[in-house]
Scaffold this motif. Sequence first.
Motif, PDB file in Angstrom:
ATOM      1  N   UNK A   3       0.840  -1.200   0.000  1.00 21.41           N
ATOM      2  CA  UNK A   3       0.000   0.000   0.000  1.00 21.41           C
ATOM      3  C   UNK A   3       0.872   1.246   0.000  1.00 21.41           C
ATOM      4  N   UNK A   4       0.570   2.171  -0.918  1.00 19.96           N
ATOM      5  CA  UNK A   4       1.211   3.484  -0.913  1.00 19.96           C
ATOM      6  C   UNK A   4       0.109   4.540  -0.950  1.00 19.96           C
ATOM      7  N   UNK A  25      11.704   5.962  -1.542  1.00 17.67           N
ATOM      8  CA  UNK A  25      12.319   5.121  -0.502  1.00 17.67           C
ATOM      9  C   UNK A  25      11.353   4.024  -0.064  1.00 17.67           C
ATOM     10  N   UNK A  26      10.079   4.402   0.146  1.00 21.09           N
ATOM     11  CA  UNK A  26       9.095   3.415   0.570  1.00 21.09           C
ATOM     12  C   UNK A  26       8.810   2.385  -0.524  1.00 21.09           C
ATOM     13  N   UNK A  27       8.696   2.835  -1.759  1.00 22.76           N
ATOM     14  CA  UNK A  27       8.458   1.895  -2.865  1.00 22.76           C
ATOM     15  C   UNK A  27       9.629   0.926  -2.997  1.00 22.76           C
ATOM     16  N   UNK A  37       2.879  -6.165  -6.359  1.00 23.61           N
ATOM     17  CA  UNK A  37       2.225  -4.959  -6.866  1.00 23.61           C
ATOM     18  C   UNK A  37       2.436  -3.825  -5.863  1.00 23.61           C
ATOM     19  N   UNK A  38       2.355  -2.594  -6.356  1.00 26.10           N
ATOM     20  CA  UNK A  38       2.270  -1.411  -5.500  1.00 26.10           C
ATOM     21  C   UNK A  38       0.914  -0.770  -5.772  1.00 26.10           C
ATOM     22  N   UNK A  39       0.100  -0.642  -4.737  1.00 28.89           N
ATOM     23  CA  UNK A  39      -1.260  -0.099  -4.870  1.00 28.89           C
ATOM     24  C   UNK A  39      -1.245   1.353  -4.398  1.00 28.89           C
ATOM     25  N   UNK A  40      -1.440   2.290  -5.344  1.00 29.76           N
ATOM     26  CA  UNK A  40      -1.341   3.707  -5.028  1.00 29.76           C
ATOM     27  C   UNK A  40      -2.734   4.310  -4.917  1.00 29.76           C
ATOM     28  N   UNK A  68       7.419   6.850  -9.973  1.00 31.62           N
ATOM     29  CA  UNK A  68       7.779   5.475  -9.608  1.00 31.62           C
ATOM     30  C   UNK A  68       8.235   4.688 -10.833  1.00 31.62           C
ATOM     31  N   UNK A  69       7.506   4.838 -11.939  1.00 26.06           N
ATOM     32  CA  UNK A  69       7.858   4.075 -13.139  1.00 26.06           C
ATOM     33  C   UNK A  69       9.164   4.572 -13.765  1.00 26.06           C
TER      34      UNK A  69
END
Length: 257
Positions: A3-4, A25-27, A37-40, A68-69
């Motif tokens: 979760x972001x 940093x968190x990602x 996955x990263x859920x934004x 992020x990408x």
Amino acid sequence: MGILNVTPDSFFDGGKYKDEAAILTQVEKMLIDGATFIDIGAYSSRPNAPDVSETEEKQRLLPMVELILKKFPETIISIDTFRSEVAKEAIAIGAAMINDISAGNLDNQMMKTVGKLGVPYIMMHLQGTPKTMQQNPNYEDVVKELLHYFSRKIAEAKSHKINDLIIDPGFGFGKTIAHNYTILKQLEVFKMLDFPILAGVSRKSMIYKVLETSPQEALNGTSVLHTIALQNGASILRVHDVKEAMECVKLVGIMRA
């Protein structure tokens, strides 16, 4: 699924990731720890959260997807939104899937849009709206009613040519603590729908209210419920703490081997 929240008011990490350095940093930490996955999300769906305009949601969200990408181009990004225009613009710049807390109920163009985009779609059950969902939630049989709900929603999604579906029973979204634990105990029932099940229990009130603590002190309880969810059929965990969740995944996997 890590979760972001790029929101100032989410129940656990609101306002924590305010600048680009903190977000990256968190990602990076979540990816190293094993997130698939990263859920934004840029719209807090906690009870009584203030409304956020579509324009503001885009302004919060879209630059973060691009950021992020650019830094981590292989990242699979899920977009936590109930708005079809936000979904469309996020996918256009590289996001990979849509996570909709309302399963199309808060935007009647969402399923049509997702079908045209051809991306996976997470459908969650929500009784009411984020503002009203915890005002006396009521069910005769919560599991049976959720099964009927998802049966209808799956048929609707298929009518829009959405084939890659994930089911999220929506722990804490229009449910009492008792409802949440009934769903968790019977989670395996939802496997009859023949789609992957996502469990989102991380640091929620169904944990910290029972333990009489706080979201900040709910990590151990979260790991316990993650283990139960995996044993009862969950395929995806949506989590704040990826490392600890991956430990649950690995240990439950060994038990099944």
